[in-house]
Write a protein that holds these residues in place. Structure first.
Motif, mmCIF file in Angstrom:
data_model
loop_
_atom_site.group_PDB
_atom_site.id
_atom_site.type_symbol
_atom_site.label_atom_id
_atom_site.label_comp_id
_atom_site.label_asym_id
_atom_site.label_seq_id
_atom_site.Cartn_x
_atom_site.Cartn_y
_atom_site.Cartn_z
ATOM 1 N N GLY A 227 31.886 45.997 42.887
ATOM 2 C CA GLY A 227 32.586 44.767 42.532
ATOM 3 C C GLY A 227 32.089 43.599 43.359
ATOM 4 O O GLY A 227 31.853 42.506 42.844
ATOM 5 N N VAL A 228 31.906 43.846 44.667
ATOM 6 C CA VAL A 228 31.480 42.769 45.551
ATOM 7 C C VAL A 228 30.103 42.256 45.141
ATOM 8 O O VAL A 228 29.891 41.052 44.967
ATOM 9 N N ILE A 229 29.176 43.192 44.955
ATOM 10 C CA ILE A 229 27.799 42.785 44.683
ATOM 11 C C ILE A 229 27.666 42.140 43.307
ATOM 12 O O ILE A 229 27.078 41.066 43.158
ATOM 13 N N GLU A 230 28.288 42.759 42.308
ATOM 14 C CA GLU A 230 28.219 42.166 40.973
ATOM 15 C C GLU A 230 28.918 40.813 40.969
ATOM 16 O O GLU A 230 28.494 39.872 40.303
ATOM 17 N N GLY A 231 29.986 40.723 41.735
ATOM 18 C CA GLY A 231 30.703 39.453 41.853
ATOM 19 C C GLY A 231 29.821 38.386 42.465
ATOM 20 O O GLY A 231 29.775 37.236 42.011
ATOM 21 N N PHE A 232 29.093 38.767 43.508
ATOM 22 C CA PHE A 232 28.176 37.833 44.160
ATOM 23 C C PHE A 232 27.130 37.331 43.176
ATOM 24 O O PHE A 232 26.831 36.153 43.119
ATOM 25 N N ARG A 233 26.595 38.268 42.432
ATOM 26 C CA ARG A 233 25.542 37.891 41.487
ATOM 27 C C ARG A 233 26.083 36.955 40.430
ATOM 28 O O ARG A 233 25.479 35.955 40.069
ATOM 29 N N TRP A 234 27.271 37.323 39.971
ATOM 30 C CA TRP A 234 27.894 36.523 38.919
ATOM 31 C C TRP A 234 28.155 35.100 39.431
ATOM 32 O O TRP A 234 27.847 34.127 38.767
ATOM 33 N N ALA A 235 28.677 35.010 40.658
ATOM 34 C CA ALA A 235 29.053 33.707 41.198
ATOM 35 C C ALA A 235 27.834 32.868 41.562
ATOM 36 O O ALA A 235 27.819 31.661 41.368
ATOM 37 N N CYS A 236 26.793 33.528 42.106
ATOM 38 C CA CYS A 236 25.646 32.761 42.588
ATOM 39 C C CYS A 236 24.632 32.460 41.474
ATOM 40 O O CYS A 236 23.934 31.458 41.539
ATOM 41 N N LEU A 237 24.526 33.359 40.515
ATOM 42 C CA LEU A 237 23.429 33.252 39.567
ATOM 43 C C LEU A 237 23.905 32.824 38.180
ATOM 44 O O LEU A 237 23.441 33.332 37.164
ATOM 45 N N LYS A 238 24.850 31.945 38.132
ATOM 46 C CA LYS A 238 25.326 31.353 36.882
ATOM 47 C C LYS A 238 25.749 32.399 35.858
ATOM 48 O O LYS A 238 25.551 32.232 34.660
ATOM 49 N N GLY A 239 26.264 33.494 36.330
ATOM 50 C CA GLY A 239 26.754 34.502 35.399
ATOM 51 C C GLY A 239 25.684 35.212 34.605
ATOM 52 O O GLY A 239 25.976 35.923 33.644
ATOM 53 N N ALA A 240 24.413 35.035 35.004
ATOM 54 C CA ALA A 240 23.325 35.684 34.280
ATOM 55 C C ALA A 240 23.456 37.189 34.362
ATOM 56 O O ALA A 240 23.042 37.920 33.469
ATOM 57 N N SER A 241 24.035 37.648 35.469
ATOM 58 C CA SER A 241 24.317 39.063 35.591
ATOM 59 C C SER A 241 25.802 39.212 35.274
ATOM 60 O O SER A 241 26.649 38.702 35.994
ATOM 61 N N PRO A 242 26.144 39.861 34.165
ATOM 62 C CA PRO A 242 27.541 39.854 33.717
ATOM 63 C C PRO A 242 28.451 40.640 34.654
ATOM 64 O O PRO A 242 28.047 41.655 35.224
ATOM 65 N N LEU A 243 29.661 40.141 34.833
ATOM 66 C CA LEU A 243 30.657 40.835 35.646
ATOM 67 C C LEU A 243 31.694 41.397 34.699
ATOM 68 O O LEU A 243 32.411 40.661 34.027
ATOM 69 N N GLU A 244 31.775 42.728 34.633
ATOM 70 C CA GLU A 244 32.710 43.312 33.677
ATOM 71 C C GLU A 244 34.090 43.416 34.287
ATOM 72 O O GLU A 244 34.242 43.713 35.481
ATOM 73 N N ALA A 245 35.097 43.188 33.467
ATOM 74 C CA ALA A 245 36.476 43.167 33.957
ATOM 75 C C ALA A 245 36.864 44.515 34.576
ATOM 76 O O ALA A 245 37.466 44.569 35.641
ATOM 77 N N ARG A 246 36.475 45.599 33.904
ATOM 78 C CA ARG A 246 36.904 46.912 34.423
ATOM 79 C C ARG A 246 36.266 47.194 35.778
ATOM 80 O O ARG A 246 36.863 47.794 36.660
ATOM 81 N N THR A 247 35.020 46.726 35.982
ATOM 82 C CA THR A 247 34.378 46.890 37.280
ATOM 83 C C THR A 247 35.181 46.161 38.345
ATOM 84 O O THR A 247 35.502 46.702 39.405
ATOM 85 N N LEU A 248 35.511 44.917 38.001
ATOM 86 C CA LEU A 248 36.245 44.094 38.949
ATOM 87 C C LEU A 248 37.583 44.726 39.294
ATOM 88 O O LEU A 248 37.921 44.897 40.476
ATOM 89 N N VAL A 249 38.321 45.134 38.281
ATOM 90 C CA VAL A 249 39.655 45.682 38.514
ATOM 91 C C VAL A 249 39.590 46.955 39.337
ATOM 92 O O VAL A 249 40.291 47.114 40.340
ATOM 93 N N SER A 250 38.691 47.867 38.938
ATOM 94 C CA SER A 250 38.728 49.154 39.639
ATOM 95 C C SER A 250 38.204 49.019 41.068
ATOM 96 O O SER A 250 38.745 49.606 41.996
ATOM 97 N N SER A 251 37.189 48.186 41.277
ATOM 98 C CA SER A 251 36.697 48.106 42.648
ATOM 99 C C SER A 251 37.659 47.312 43.520
ATOM 100 O O SER A 251 37.811 47.577 44.709
ATOM 101 N N LEU A 252 38.343 46.357 42.934
ATOM 102 C CA LEU A 252 39.335 45.599 43.685
ATOM 103 C C LEU A 252 40.501 46.492 44.092
ATOM 104 O O LEU A 252 40.987 46.446 45.228
ATOM 105 N N THR A 253 40.926 47.345 43.151
ATOM 106 C CA THR A 253 42.021 48.265 43.457
ATOM 107 C C THR A 253 41.619 49.196 44.604
ATOM 108 O O THR A 253 42.378 49.396 45.555
#
Lengths: 277, 432
Positions: A227-253
């Protein structure tokens, strides 16, 4: 003479109740220990703080050469591969160094623990904070790299602090758990480098998460660093690397659970540190 | 309501002893082996080996009260529970039972220079150590100059402390601690460091703290210091309060307790022996005070008796024994020979013999050791041992009437019998 004097009662289980108040009370010690770690780290080094930047920089160069030039991995979209890797290596290295510093922090401060009272949480938390300083420098390096490639981030960059917070929480939780274990079972000092090494392979540092087979995805997403790494990519690289909701939710949990568990376990064993260390 | 500043009620601390392990921490392997063993039941459970865990009460039912402004010494043998008590008072570890009420800010000093970092400069370490001891940055800043002056390290403030001499290091560390201003100061035997001169300075500082109405709890083996500083003492014995009260009586009693376990009187095999022919060897050396009790500490002005045993493997016709007194700085202060006063050498027959020397030298406060030499009258050395047994002369007389406080380094080693003739009356002049 009649001025009310602070009254302090020491009895079994009492420190438990005053814990968070004590933690606030000892905040100066917290600053000063963090300051000490930062100052000491680069004393007697020729290029000093530059090390904080050189290490991730060289890792980025090697990753780019190996994965991009040799293994022919491509970044999604038209993002330069070097940026794609940097956006992952930077949070990863923060996590790795914060986690390993925190895990060994209690042992390297055993002199303090057996001679002075303070909430022990200060020590591992301080080492995570210290790693944050190096991290800030590497973020600056990332900015320079972006400039070099003429790449401007968009509004998504505003979410970056959230992912930094998540990396922080993950490192703190895991660090607290392992440093508490380390006091009692010295075996864990061999486990930590292994976890760090292993973690690099199961986190999307050299590759993007979309390459992970779907049937493994739910398991893969449990890694808080995904979640952290994909989040970083998503935030820094204009979302070119997609951040999936389920990834975010499960890694955040997992991160929240890990952090809460780390604090709980640390607090549970903390009382005996001075007797055992 | 009582004016006690520290109240300790039924304090107890229990440690769990694990007999099979030598280290205090366990390894996962041990844990797993133990679990597996207990899973497979009882191969290992003969009555003796079964309970590998045992409760050990390092402190039990300790209760006492300390009033504001008192300076209390805590004395007792090793393992009597002093350190555990200190650790609980300074909140490093929690008690298992009972409670302590502290009415005031507590600072504890279990070690000099806790947290000092060798890579940091003197200046940085002052702030670091101050914060560790519980001072705020503002407090440290306001006392900074005083601390530096006390430690005498002005010139080296910006040098990393790893380049300090050990003396400087200790001075700086103590200086920070000495400028704590808590209502309650808990001090372990940290004064047993540094050179004698600095120790005096530290003692002076502690006296000053006490005279400002602060409460001091002082744990020490050094009877002379306890006597000089404290008004009351608590004697710990086997984890509980053995006795408390007047410092004079208790330190006498402690002296008696202490005799049982003073270090061995045997001259160690590894002792420094500049010469030995094998014909005879010194085996033991014992120091006794005038009451005949074995000791390694004397009050100022006390005569003492030295008992040596030596074993001769062959007959020696004309033997001479010489005992040299050596100060801790290496100076040979004086010596006493069996030839003194024109006596003849003596014949030393084969076997084990005990000889006694009574010494009545007025030694100044220092640590001393002895050099023992046995030689033929013709100057041929038979056995020579250097630096054996240590003797500490306190800076205070037994009845506290006579003390030395300052400048030990320029005062030499012995006091002559001088008589002063003053043209004015002098109070309290000693009749000798």
């Amino acid at each position: 003479m009649n001025a009310p004097r602070p009254e302090l009662i020491i009895e079994a289980g009492r420190a438990e109740q005053q814990y968070w108040r004590d933690l606030w009370h000892f905040r100066e010690l917290f600053y000063i220990l963090a300051w000490r770690d930062i100052v000491v780290r680069y004393k007697q080094t020729v290029i000093g703080v530059a090390w904080a930047v050189i290490r991730p920089f060289l890792t980025i160069v090697v990753f780019t050469l190996v994965f991009n030039r040799v293994a022919k991995l491509e970044a999604p979209g038209d993002i330069p591969y070097a940026l794609f890797v940097s956006a992952a290596i930077i949070p990863w290295q923060f996590f790795a160094s914060a986690f390993s510093e925190a895990s060994s922090s209690l042992l390297s401060n055993s002199g303090l623990i057996s001679k002075v009272y303070f909430p022990r949480l200060i020590i591992p938390a301080g080492s995570v904070i210290t790693s944050l300083v190096d991290f800030a420098l590497t973020l600056a390096m990332l900015a320079v790299l972006m400039l070099w490639y003429g790449f401007a981030p968009d509004w998504r960059i505003l979410f970056l602090p959230l992912f930094i917070l998540q990396a922080f929480a993950a490192a703190l939780g895991a660090g607290l758990f392992l440093c508490a274990l380390n006091v009692k079972y010295r075996d864990f000092r061999y486990v930590v480098p292994f976890i760090v090494q292993f973690g690099l392979y199961v986190s999307p540092v050299g590759f993007g998460s979309e390459r992970v087979p779907q049937y493994l995805r739910w398991f893969y997403d449990l890694n808080p660093l995904v979640g952290v790494i994909e989040g970083f990519r998503w935030a820094c690289l204009k979302g070119a690397s997609p951040l999936e909701a389920r990834t975010l939710v499960s890694s955040l949990t997992v991160t929240i659970v890990l952090c809460a568990f780390g604090i709980w376990y640390f607090r549970k064993t903390e009382k005996t540190f001075a007797d055992v260390i | 309501m009582s004016d006690a500043i520290i109240t300790v009620e039924n304090l107890g601390k229990c440690y769990r002893l694990q007999h099979q392990q030598r280290e205090r921490y366990t390894t996962l392997r041990d844990l797993i082996t133990n679990r597996v063993k207990s899973l497979f039941g009882t191969q290992n459970s003969e009555p003796g080996t079964q309970n590998s865990e045992e409760d050990f009460w390092a402190l039990k039912d300790v209760s006492f009260e300390i009033k504001q402004g008192e300076v209390v010494g805590i004395i007792g043998r090793n393992g009597a529970g002093k350190s555990t008590l200190l650790k609980i008072l300074s909140r490093i570890t929690e008690p298992t039972k009972g409670r302590i009420t502290l009415r005031g800010r507590v600072a504890s000093l279990l070690e000099v220079g806790t947290g000092f970092h060798p890579e940091l400069t003197g200046r940085e370490n002052i702030f670091l150590n101050g914060a560790i001891l519980g001072m705020t940055r503002a407090e440290i800043r306001s006392k900074f100059d005083e601390i530096v002056a006390f430690a005498e390290v002005e010139k080296f403030l910006d040098t990393p402390v790893k380049r300090y001499s050990s003396g400087m290091y200790v001075r700086l560390a103590f200086a920070v601690a000495a400028h704590l201003e808590p209502e309650i100061l808990v001090v372990d035997e940290v004064l047993a460091v540094g050179d004698a001169e600095f120790q005096k300075k530290c003692l002076g500082r502690m006296e000053a703290v006490a005279s400002q109405g602060r409460t001091v709890l002082f744990v020490s083996h050094n009877m002379a210091t306890v006597r000089a500083l404290c008004s009351r003492a608590i004697l710990m014995k086997g984890g509980s309060v053995g006795c408390e009260g007047n410092v004079q009586n208790l330190t006498d009693m402690y002296g008696a307790v202490e005799i049982e376990d003073t270090e061995t009187e045997n001259i160690p095999a590894g002792a420094h022996r500049p010469g030995n022919t094998g014909q005879a060897v010194f085996q033991t050396i014992r120091i006794c005070n005038i009451t005949g009790a074995k000791t390694s500490q004397l009050y100022l002005g006390q005569p003492f008796r030295l008992t040596l045993t030596l074993e001769a493997t062959s007959d020696i016709r004309e033997a001479v024994i010489e005992v040299g007194l050596v100060a801790s700085d290496g100076t040979h202060v004086t010596c006493s020979r069996t030839l003194d006063g024109g006596a003849e050498p003596f014949p030393l027959p084969r076997g084990r013999h005990e000889v006694t020397l009574e010494i009545n030298a007025f030694l100044l406060p220092r640590r001393y050791s002895f050099a023992l030499i046995l030689y033929h009258f013709d100057g041929h050395i038979i056995d020579w041992v250097d630096q054996v047994q240590s003797l500490t002369v306190a800076n205070i007389a037994e009845d506290s009437s006579d003390t030395y406080r300052f400048w030990p380094s320029i005062r030499g080693y012995v006091r002559p019998e001088g008589v002063w003739h003053l043209p004015f009356p002098q109070k309290g002049a000693r009749v000798k």
